[in-house]
Design a protein around this motif. Structure first.
Motif, PDB file in Angstrom:
ATOM      1  N   ILE A 225       0.839  -1.202   0.000  1.00 33.62           N
ATOM      2  CA  ILE A 225       0.000   0.000   0.000  1.00 33.62           C
ATOM      3  C   ILE A 225       0.872   1.249   0.000  1.00 33.62           C
ATOM      4  CG2 ILE A 225      -1.645   1.336   1.365  1.00 33.62           C
ATOM      5  CD1 ILE A 225      -2.833  -1.343   2.300  1.00 33.62           C
ATOM      6  N   ALA A 226       1.934   1.239   0.820  1.00 37.60           N
ATOM      7  CA  ALA A 226       2.848   2.387   0.874  1.00 37.60           C
ATOM      8  C   ALA A 226       3.522   2.603  -0.481  1.00 37.60           C
ATOM      9  CB  ALA A 226       3.890   2.174   1.963  1.00 37.60           C
ATOM     10  N   PHE A 227       3.934   1.492  -1.110  1.00 36.83           N
ATOM     11  CA  PHE A 227       4.587   1.602  -2.416  1.00 36.83           C
ATOM     12  C   PHE A 227       3.628   2.163  -3.464  1.00 36.83           C
ATOM     13  CE2 PHE A 227       5.443  -0.287  -6.587  1.00 36.83           C
ATOM     14  CZ  PHE A 227       6.715   0.212  -6.817  1.00 36.83           C
ATOM     15  N   MET A 228       2.383   1.680  -3.464  1.00 41.97           N
ATOM     16  CA  MET A 228       1.406   2.166  -4.436  1.00 41.97           C
ATOM     17  C   MET A 228       1.101   3.643  -4.223  1.00 41.97           C
ATOM     18  SD  MET A 228       0.859  -0.322  -6.450  1.00 41.97           S
ATOM     19  CE  MET A 228      -0.589   0.281  -7.323  1.00 41.97           C
ATOM     20  N   THR A 229       1.068   4.072  -2.965  1.00 35.06           N
ATOM     21  CA  THR A 229       0.827   5.483  -2.670  1.00 35.06           C
ATOM     22  C   THR A 229       1.959   6.344  -3.215  1.00 35.06           C
ATOM     23  OG1 THR A 229      -0.345   4.869  -0.650  1.00 35.06           O
ATOM     24  CG2 THR A 229       0.383   7.144  -0.840  1.00 35.06           C
ATOM     25  N   LEU A 230       3.201   5.906  -2.997  1.00 33.48           N
ATOM     26  CA  LEU A 230       4.343   6.646  -3.515  1.00 33.48           C
ATOM     27  C   LEU A 230       4.366   6.641  -5.043  1.00 33.48           C
ATOM     28  CD1 LEU A 230       7.113   5.479  -1.013  1.00 33.48           C
ATOM     29  CD2 LEU A 230       5.984   7.718  -1.097  1.00 33.48           C
ATOM     30  N   ALA A 231       3.970   5.515  -5.637  1.00 27.29           N
ATOM     31  CA  ALA A 231       3.921   5.442  -7.104  1.00 27.29           C
ATOM     32  C   ALA A 231       2.892   6.408  -7.659  1.00 27.29           C
ATOM     33  CB  ALA A 231       3.602   4.006  -7.539  1.00 27.29           C
ATOM     34  N   PHE A 232       1.752   6.529  -6.974  1.00 23.25           N
ATOM     35  CA  PHE A 232       0.727   7.473  -7.413  1.00 23.25           C
ATOM     36  C   PHE A 232       1.241   8.906  -7.310  1.00 23.25           C
ATOM     37  CE2 PHE A 232      -3.010  10.169  -6.532  1.00 23.25           C
ATOM     38  CZ  PHE A 232      -3.735   9.937  -7.696  1.00 23.25           C
ATOM     39  N   ALA A 233       1.949   9.201  -6.229  1.00 25.87           N
ATOM     40  CA  ALA A 233       2.532  10.538  -6.079  1.00 25.87           C
ATOM     41  C   ALA A 233       3.555  10.808  -7.174  1.00 25.87           C
ATOM     42  CB  ALA A 233       3.179  10.663  -4.704  1.00 25.87           C
ATOM     43  N   ALA A 234       4.343   9.800  -7.520  1.00 25.83           N
ATOM     44  CA  ALA A 234       5.330   9.962  -8.589  1.00 25.83           C
ATOM     45  C   ALA A 234       4.655  10.234  -9.929  1.00 25.83           C
ATOM     46  CB  ALA A 234       6.211   8.718  -8.682  1.00 25.83           C
ATOM     47  N   LEU A 235       3.523   9.570 -10.169  1.00 24.86           N
ATOM     48  CA  LEU A 235       2.787   9.811 -11.411  1.00 24.86           C
ATOM     49  C   LEU A 235       2.277  11.245 -11.496  1.00 24.86           C
ATOM     50  CD1 LEU A 235       0.792   6.478 -11.777  1.00 24.86           C
ATOM     51  CD2 LEU A 235       2.414   7.410 -13.436  1.00 24.86           C
TER      52      LEU A 235
ATOM     53  N   TRP B 235       5.966  11.340 -16.821  1.00 29.76           N
ATOM     54  CA  TRP B 235       6.623  10.661 -17.944  1.00 29.76           C
ATOM     55  C   TRP B 235       7.732   9.734 -17.476  1.00 29.76           C
ATOM     56  CZ3 TRP B 235       3.116  11.097 -21.225  1.00 29.76           C
ATOM     57  CH2 TRP B 235       2.423  12.289 -21.404  1.00 29.76           C
ATOM     58  N   TRP B 236       8.521  10.165 -16.491  1.00 30.36           N
ATOM     59  CA  TRP B 236       9.534   9.269 -15.955  1.00 30.36           C
ATOM     60  C   TRP B 236       8.875   8.089 -15.242  1.00 30.36           C
ATOM     61  CZ3 TRP B 236      13.731   9.169 -18.221  1.00 30.36           C
ATOM     62  CH2 TRP B 236      14.509  10.290 -18.505  1.00 30.36           C
ATOM     63  N   SER B 237       7.762   8.352 -14.576  1.00 31.13           N
ATOM     64  CA  SER B 237       7.065   7.260 -13.881  1.00 31.13           C
ATOM     65  C   SER B 237       6.533   6.241 -14.869  1.00 31.13           C
ATOM     66  CB  SER B 237       5.922   7.822 -13.035  1.00 31.13           C
ATOM     67  OG  SER B 237       6.401   8.710 -12.051  1.00 31.13           O
ATOM     68  N   LEU B 238       5.962   6.705 -15.968  1.00 31.59           N
ATOM     69  CA  LEU B 238       5.457   5.790 -16.990  1.00 31.59           C
ATOM     70  C   LEU B 238       6.600   5.029 -17.653  1.00 31.59           C
ATOM     71  CD1 LEU B 238       2.707   8.088 -18.537  1.00 31.59           C
ATOM     72  CD2 LEU B 238       2.322   5.974 -17.262  1.00 31.59           C
ATOM     73  N   THR B 239       7.741   5.701 -17.803  1.00 35.86           N
ATOM     74  CA  THR B 239       8.918   5.011 -18.341  1.00 35.86           C
ATOM     75  C   THR B 239       9.343   3.887 -17.409  1.00 35.86           C
ATOM     76  OG1 THR B 239       9.674   7.043 -19.426  1.00 35.86           O
ATOM     77  CG2 THR B 239      11.297   5.301 -19.085  1.00 35.86           C
ATOM     78  N   ALA B 240       9.369   4.180 -16.100  1.00 38.00           N
ATOM     79  CA  ALA B 240       9.758   3.166 -15.115  1.00 38.00           C
ATOM     80  C   ALA B 240       8.770   2.003 -15.097  1.00 38.00           C
ATOM     81  CB  ALA B 240       9.864   3.800 -13.734  1.00 38.00           C
ATOM     82  N   ILE B 241       7.478   2.303 -15.193  1.00 45.38           N
ATOM     83  CA  ILE B 241       6.461   1.249 -15.210  1.00 45.38           C
ATOM     84  C   ILE B 241       6.636   0.356 -16.441  1.00 45.38           C
ATOM     85  CG2 ILE B 241       3.990   0.802 -15.444  1.00 45.38           C
ATOM     86  CD1 ILE B 241       3.539   3.343 -13.746  1.00 45.38           C
TER      87      ILE B 241
END
Length: 252
Positions: free
Chosen positions: A191-201, A206-212
């Motif tokens: 849950i913590a990771f998903m929250t941080l991923a949402f914040a990164a998005l 664009w960098w977040s989508l590249t990482a995904i």
């Protein structure tokens, strides 16, 4: 009504991406297709929660996916870069759109098939259409952040989306997120990771989508290895069952 309305909204979002591309608003065009992917991920889950699944909904979903994740990305990428190659760029765009339609047709044809080795093991066959569209846009993500024209090169982009087209219709086992059941001990971390991923998005989309995209591609060999283990275990179990039946017949 609700799941079908969400599917129709996803279709509208994907087609609106084409309008943004015609106007040269590339970021909005691609974000519209990504929004369609988010909505596409919601409609099936809501249908299952409400016990509102129907054959009409399944057909509408496949039609919407073909337009939003096949035709729309192909046209957006063609207008963004591939048109500089004229015929070959158009062939690459056509290949992606056609392979997406073929994948969805194969999926519909297998709905009523009982024997589906990948599905029964918790895997998908080939790359899902929304994921394929997201991966096809990967050069744009990097170009948007870096401005390096190499990622907009029509030759490189043609090769890239042709590879994504092959992944769409391939028979390889790929991960199914719906089949993932995290252990209780790591759920809070997840849950913590998903929250941080949402914040990164939100902060660095664009960098977040590249990482995904890179993460998904990196997990593909893991899916093949994991499915290979399951396949070998099942083969061994079938061999043991046949051996047991042979022994029983001999004793009789």
């Amino acid at each position: 009504m609700l799941p079908n309305a969400i599917t129709a909204a996803a279709l509208c979002s994907g087609l609106t991406g084409i309008r943004f591309a015609v106007e040269g608003q590339w970021s909005f065009a691609i974000l519209a297709v990504i929004l369609a992917g988010v909505l596409d991920g919601l409609d099936g889950r809501i249908a299952r929660l409400l016990n509102a699944q129907s054959r009409f909904g399944a057909e509408l979903d496949s039609l919407a996916d073909s337009l939003s994740f096949g035709m729309a990305p192909a046209l957006i990428l063609y207008m963004w870069s591939l048109q500089e190659l004229d015929r070959f760029g158009w062939f690459a765009a056509l290949a992606f759109a056609i392979c997406c339609a073929l994948r969805l047709a194969r999926f519909n044809a297998q709905i009523d098939v009982d024997e589906q080795p990948h599905k029964s093991a918790g895997f998908l066959t080939g790359v899902p259409a929304p994921v394929g569209a997201g991966l096809a846009f990967a050069p744009f993500y990097i170009w948007q952040e870096t401005g390096i024209e190499l990622f907009r090169d029509p030759v490189i982009l043609s090769i890239w989306i042709s590879l994504m087209a092959v992944l769409l219709i391939s028979n390889m086992a790929t991960l199914s997120w719906a089949a993932i059941r995290p252990r209780r001990g790591i759920r809070l971390w997840l849950i913590a990771f998903m929250t941080l991923a949402f914040a990164a998005l939100l902060l660095e989309p664009w960098w977040s989508l590249t990482a995904i995209s890179a993460g998904y591609l990196a997990l593909m060999p893991y899916a093949l290895i994991k499915y290979g283990r399951i396949k070998r275990r099942r083969a061994a179990e079938r061999a043991m069952m046949r051996g047991g039946e042979g022994v029983s017949q001999t004793d009789a």
